[in-house]
Enzyme design. Structure first.
Site, mmCIF file in Angstrom:
data_model
loop_
_atom_site.group_PDB
_atom_site.id
_atom_site.type_symbol
_atom_site.label_atom_id
_atom_site.label_comp_id
_atom_site.label_asym_id
_atom_site.label_seq_id
_atom_site.Cartn_x
_atom_site.Cartn_y
_atom_site.Cartn_z
ATOM 1 N N GLY A 57 0.846 -1.191 0.000
ATOM 2 C CA GLY A 57 0.000 0.000 0.000
ATOM 3 C C GLY A 57 0.877 1.234 0.000
ATOM 4 O O GLY A 57 0.737 2.139 -0.821
ATOM 5 N N MET B 12 5.024 2.744 1.526
ATOM 6 C CA MET B 12 6.281 2.484 2.216
ATOM 7 C C MET B 12 6.781 3.811 2.756
ATOM 8 O O MET B 12 6.895 4.786 2.022
ATOM 9 C CB MET B 12 7.298 1.853 1.249
ATOM 10 C CG MET B 12 8.657 1.592 1.882
ATOM 11 S SD MET B 12 8.569 0.402 3.258
ATOM 12 C CE MET B 12 9.907 0.997 4.282
ATOM 13 N N GLU B 13 7.086 3.789 4.053
ATOM 14 C CA GLU B 13 7.352 5.027 4.789
ATOM 15 C C GLU B 13 8.757 5.569 4.570
ATOM 16 O O GLU B 13 9.411 5.982 5.524
ATOM 17 C CB GLU B 13 7.095 4.773 6.280
ATOM 18 C CG GLU B 13 8.036 3.744 6.943
ATOM 19 C CD GLU B 13 7.548 2.307 6.898
ATOM 20 O OE1 GLU B 13 6.759 1.979 5.987
ATOM 21 O OE2 GLU B 13 7.950 1.507 7.758
ATOM 22 N N HIS C 142 -1.122 6.557 7.859
ATOM 23 C CA HIS C 142 -0.258 5.470 8.333
ATOM 24 C C HIS C 142 1.214 5.764 8.008
ATOM 25 O O HIS C 142 2.074 5.726 8.893
ATOM 26 C CB HIS C 142 -0.690 4.149 7.684
ATOM 27 C CG HIS C 142 0.127 2.976 8.107
ATOM 28 N ND1 HIS C 142 -0.251 2.150 9.141
ATOM 29 C CD2 HIS C 142 1.318 2.498 7.667
ATOM 30 C CE1 HIS C 142 0.680 1.217 9.307
ATOM 31 N NE2 HIS C 142 1.639 1.402 8.421
ATOM 32 N N GLU C 143 1.490 6.068 6.750
ATOM 33 C CA GLU C 143 2.896 6.284 6.359
ATOM 34 C C GLU C 143 3.471 7.514 7.055
ATOM 35 O O GLU C 143 4.629 7.519 7.471
ATOM 36 C CB GLU C 143 3.026 6.406 4.830
ATOM 37 C CG GLU C 143 2.442 5.239 4.030
ATOM 38 C CD GLU C 143 2.861 3.857 4.523
ATOM 39 O OE1 GLU C 143 3.952 3.723 5.109
ATOM 40 O OE2 GLU C 143 2.078 2.902 4.343
ATOM 41 N N HIS D 99 4.550 6.840 10.592
ATOM 42 C CA HIS D 99 5.869 6.200 10.690
ATOM 43 C C HIS D 99 6.987 7.221 10.929
ATOM 44 O O HIS D 99 8.078 6.844 11.354
ATOM 45 C CB HIS D 99 6.181 5.411 9.421
ATOM 46 C CG HIS D 99 5.690 3.990 9.450
ATOM 47 N ND1 HIS D 99 6.038 3.103 10.448
ATOM 48 C CD2 HIS D 99 4.896 3.306 8.592
ATOM 49 C CE1 HIS D 99 5.479 1.922 10.184
ATOM 50 N NE2 HIS D 99 4.776 2.023 9.078
ATOM 51 N N GLU E 237 4.991 -1.255 13.452
ATOM 52 C CA GLU E 237 3.685 -1.293 12.793
ATOM 53 C C GLU E 237 2.486 -1.167 13.734
ATOM 54 O O GLU E 237 1.482 -0.576 13.379
ATOM 55 C CB GLU E 237 3.562 -2.567 11.943
ATOM 56 C CG GLU E 237 4.583 -2.649 10.821
ATOM 57 C CD GLU E 237 4.515 -1.478 9.851
ATOM 58 O OE1 GLU E 237 3.530 -0.719 9.880
ATOM 59 O OE2 GLU E 237 5.467 -1.316 9.064
ATOM 60 N N ASP F 183 9.926 -11.273 5.992
ATOM 61 C CA ASP F 183 8.682 -11.043 5.244
ATOM 62 C C ASP F 183 7.648 -12.133 5.562
ATOM 63 O O ASP F 183 6.443 -11.892 5.527
ATOM 64 C CB ASP F 183 8.944 -11.031 3.727
ATOM 65 C CG ASP F 183 9.628 -9.739 3.273
ATOM 66 O OD1 ASP F 183 9.678 -8.781 4.072
ATOM 67 O OD2 ASP F 183 10.123 -9.696 2.127
ATOM 68 N N TYR G 89 0.647 -5.396 13.251
ATOM 69 C CA TYR G 89 -0.111 -4.162 12.975
ATOM 70 C C TYR G 89 -1.313 -4.015 13.919
ATOM 71 O O TYR G 89 -1.414 -3.065 14.680
ATOM 72 C CB TYR G 89 -0.646 -4.167 11.534
ATOM 73 C CG TYR G 89 0.392 -3.990 10.458
ATOM 74 C CD1 TYR G 89 1.289 -5.010 10.147
ATOM 75 C CD2 TYR G 89 0.475 -2.817 9.724
ATOM 76 C CE1 TYR G 89 2.233 -4.863 9.130
ATOM 77 C CE2 TYR G 89 1.419 -2.665 8.704
ATOM 78 C CZ TYR G 89 2.283 -3.692 8.419
ATOM 79 O OH TYR G 89 3.208 -3.546 7.422
ATOM 80 N N ARG H 207 -0.481 -4.983 -6.249
ATOM 81 C CA ARG H 207 -0.398 -4.807 -4.792
ATOM 82 C C ARG H 207 -0.872 -6.089 -4.136
ATOM 83 O O ARG H 207 -2.014 -6.522 -4.331
ATOM 84 C CB ARG H 207 -1.271 -3.619 -4.377
ATOM 85 C CG ARG H 207 -1.204 -3.308 -2.915
ATOM 86 C CD ARG H 207 -2.081 -2.098 -2.611
ATOM 87 N NE ARG H 207 -2.270 -1.955 -1.194
ATOM 88 C CZ ARG H 207 -3.203 -1.179 -0.652
ATOM 89 N NH1 ARG H 207 -4.015 -0.484 -1.427
ATOM 90 N NH2 ARG H 207 -3.319 -1.096 0.656
ATOM 91 N N LYS I 188 -1.787 -7.252 -1.156
ATOM 92 C CA LYS I 188 -2.981 -7.304 -0.309
ATOM 93 C C LYS I 188 -4.256 -7.410 -1.156
ATOM 94 O O LYS I 188 -5.203 -8.100 -0.783
ATOM 95 C CB LYS I 188 -3.046 -6.037 0.552
ATOM 96 C CG LYS I 188 -4.366 -5.810 1.282
ATOM 97 C CD LYS I 188 -4.420 -4.418 1.917
ATOM 98 C CE LYS I 188 -5.579 -3.591 1.452
ATOM 99 N NZ LYS I 188 -6.849 -3.745 2.110
HETATM 100 ZN ZN LIG Z 1 3.521 0.546 8.282
#
Ligand SMILES: [Zn+2]
Length: 645
Positions: free
Chosen positions: A305, A307-308, A332-333, A336, A355, A411, A419, A593, A595
């Site tokens: 989705g 990446m921070e 969310h990002e 971070h 997370e 991973d 999360y 993506r 997810k």
């Molecule tokens: Zn995150």
């Protein structure tokens, strides 16, 4: 505040700071002091990060200087990495770095004003961790330069031909370094326990814009020659690069969007609340410490989705729904910037420190900017997802504070546990201690650990000292222990509730019982979360007539809303509703993506006919997928199911 490097190492390696055993003669059969100290060293090494070959107790990289050319024709980054070294062990003269699929041309050391060639050995490739690069020095040197090139199959890079982009004219490339993919494009100490500043000189074709997780200048001239600086120390997984036909659109004083020209205005509109999100987060957790906050919108093949990457969040275009219903991804990002980038898990077993904290902070930003109702709906949906996923997650990975991930790809150990269970734990603490007390506690955690890497043990110590002991009688030791070290959900996990989603449940029940038609349900004000809830609450399978009735009313098949598609298509597959197949094919080809597509692949590969269809579609989609997505789909096809992400 930046803590002195020696303090960082003491925090990262708690065992290394233990007192050595007192000098006394060894009894027969017992280890001598030297042996004991050797074992102690081994324990210290294995205590930090089993996912990296680096030996930060001996020497630490403090600065990285990259000089790389982006070669789209060969799909390689080629050039050099010069690292500044801080030697911790006076006896050490070897530097061990992580690499994966890198071609190392030469290694040099800097001493007495000159570069001299150094001996190095590249070990055979380990399937999970890559190849250990051991550099032997004649003595401790301040700088080492590695001249190298990545390979087209680099697990942390994706190369897109012009045809795979929106504009169809310029090639595109981007990196994804988390968790342990930085080593596939830079030789370095690839562990979140080591932080370094960096600079980079990047060359590209003249018509291509390059960006990094650093000081991107919105007014930079596009000339194929770019320089970057990241003055704040970051862990390796936040090293990031992208290059393509990228233009800038401002959304606030400190914030903006980088995207392909056709996407930039749309993205800037969708993310126009970013500045508001930054000021909200600052009011809760203290100043934003990274300068600018820009968002790079990647092609739909981005496997995540978002990446921070510091100063430059990488985001999927699939959250641009047109109604801001999915912009909590940006919350969310951005979150971070405090949890993860500022205070970092020192190895991946403690990923919940990144997370779980971020998911909690995200919900606080969402609540402040968009209201409690949206935050509540998201919490209900997330908790439902966690409970479903946990049915398939091994018990050992259902704990927040995991055991060291020895021989494990981080991973694989990552899931909604870190999360959502992590967020749930912090919500539990907030409820017990009250928002005011808990907010102050969390801010202190960020302030007092800023720019350091930490583990669960340190959080537990801090929690006890700063929250539990100062406010007695609110929680018990057993309750905290169950949250942090227990599998499954603790007894004290109180489910989130949402009146808007309760109404959706009621409507669905009436429709399933035949008391209501879809047209009787007032969906005029429904947001994405309500549609998601409606579909998630349906039985495992429906009849063809039921699916067709829903499609006729709401056009789920072929929807542009990816959160709906993600849930609708697996239901149609389980129900053998073949009318959805052409739309599924197009969806799986255009989106990478994980997810969004893995649940559909998972449903398809469960039957021989579905598996044949999945293989046919995957063959067409694969050239456009990221290496991380390709690995996930191949694993699902081989296993006959998809593991939860
Ligand atoms: Zn995150």
């Amino acid at each position: 505040m930046r803590l002195p490097a020696v303090f960082l190492v003491a925090l990262v390696l708690p065992l290394a700071a233990c007192n050595k055993p007192a000098q006394e003669p060894a009894k027969p059969g017992e280890p001598t002091v030297a042996q004991a100290s050797e074992q102690h060293e081994e324990a210290a090494m294995s205590s930090h990060d089993p996912n990296s070959y680096a030996e930060p107790e001996k020497v630490v990289i403090t600065h990285v200087a990259l000089d790389l050319n982006v070669d789209f024709a060969k799909k390689v980054l080629a050039g050099s990495n010069t690292v500044d070294l801080d030697w911790k062990d006076p006896a050490a003269t070897t530097l061990v770095l992580d690499t994966r699929d890198l071609d190392i041309a030469k290694v040099e050391g800097f001493d007495a004003g000159a570069w001299t060639p150094l001996k190095f050995e590249l070990a055979d490739k380990d399937k999970i961790y890559g190849s250990k690069l051991t550099i032997t020095l004649p003595k401790q040197m301040a700088k080492v330069k590695i001249t190298y090139a990545s390979r087209p199959e680099a697990s942390g890079l994706q190369w897109l031909t012009p045809a795979m982009t929106l504009g169809k004219k310029t090639p595109f490339m981007f990196s994804q370094s988390e968790a342990i993919h930085a080593r596939s494009w830079v030789p370095l100490q690839d562990t979140p326990g080591v932080r370094f500043t960096y600079e980079a000189h990047i060359t590209t074709p003249k018509d291509v814009m390059a960006l990094m997780s650093a000081d991107n200048d919105p007014k930079a001239e596009r000339d194929g020659d770019y320089s970057f600086k990241m003055p704040q120390p970051i862990p390796s997984y936040l090293l990031a690069i992208s290059a393509g036909d990228l233009v800038f659109a401002p959304v606030g004083e400190r914030a903006g969007v980088w995207a392909e020209p056709a996407m930039a205005p749309k993205a800037a509109k969708e993310f126009e609340d970013t500045e508001k999100m930054i000021t909200t987060a600052e009011s809760l957790y203290g100043p934003y410490r990274w300068g600018r906050y820009d968002i790079l919108v990647l092609p739909p093949s981005f496997p995540y989705g978002g990446m921070e990457n510091p100063r430059l969040t990488f985001a999927t275009p699939t959250v641009i729904a047109g109604d801001k219903s999915l912009v909590s991804l940006i919350a969310h990002e951005l979150a971070h910037s405090w949890s993860g980038n500022l205070v970092t898990n020192s190895s991946w077993k403690d990923m919940w420190l990144n997370e779980g904290f971020t998911s909690y902070v995200e919900s606080r930003i969402t609540e402040a900017v968009y209201g409690r109702e949206l935050a509540d709906m998201e919490a209900v949906i997330e908790q439902h997802g966690l409970i479903e996923d946990m049915k398939q997650i091994p018990e050992k990975w259902q704990k927040l504070a995991q055991d060291p991930l020895v021989g494990v790809d981080p991973d694989d150990a990552s899931s909604q546990v870190s999360y959502i269970k992590g967020k749930w734990f912090l919500s539990f603490l907030e409820e017990r201690y009250g928002r005011e007390t808990f907010d102050a506690f969390l801010r202190k955690w960020f302030d007092s650990h800023a720019f350091t890497s930490q583990d669960s043990a340190e959080f537990e110590r801090f929690l006890r000292a700063e929250l539990i002991d100062k406010n007695p009688g609110k929680t018990t030791h057993e309750e905290i222990h169950e949250w942090m070290h227990g599998a499954g959900l603790p007894k004290t996990a109180k489910p989130a509730t949402s009146t808007r989603l309760d109404a959706v449940d009621e409507a669905r029940t009436h429709w399933l019982a035949g008391h209501m038609k879809p047209s009787d349900i007032d969906t005029s004000a429904w947001m994405t979360q309500e549609w998601v809830r409606f579909i998630e609450g349906l039985p495992q399978t429906l009849t063809e007539a039921q699916l067709a009735e829903l499609d006729a009313a709401w056009h789920f098949t072929g929807t542009a809303n990816v959160e709906i598609a993600q849930r609708w298509y697996p239901l149609t597959v389980r129900s053998n509703y073949l009318a959805a197949r052409p739309a599924i094919e197009s969806y799986l080809i255009h989106i990478g993506r994980r997810k969004l597509i893995m649940p559909t692949y998972g449903a398809l590969v469960a039957t021989p006919d579905g598996k044949a269809f999945a293989e046919k579609v995957f063959a067409k989609a694969k050239p456009g997928y990221h290496p991380i997505t390709i690995a996930s789909v191949e694993a699902a096809i081989a296993a006959g199911n998809a593991k939860p992400l």
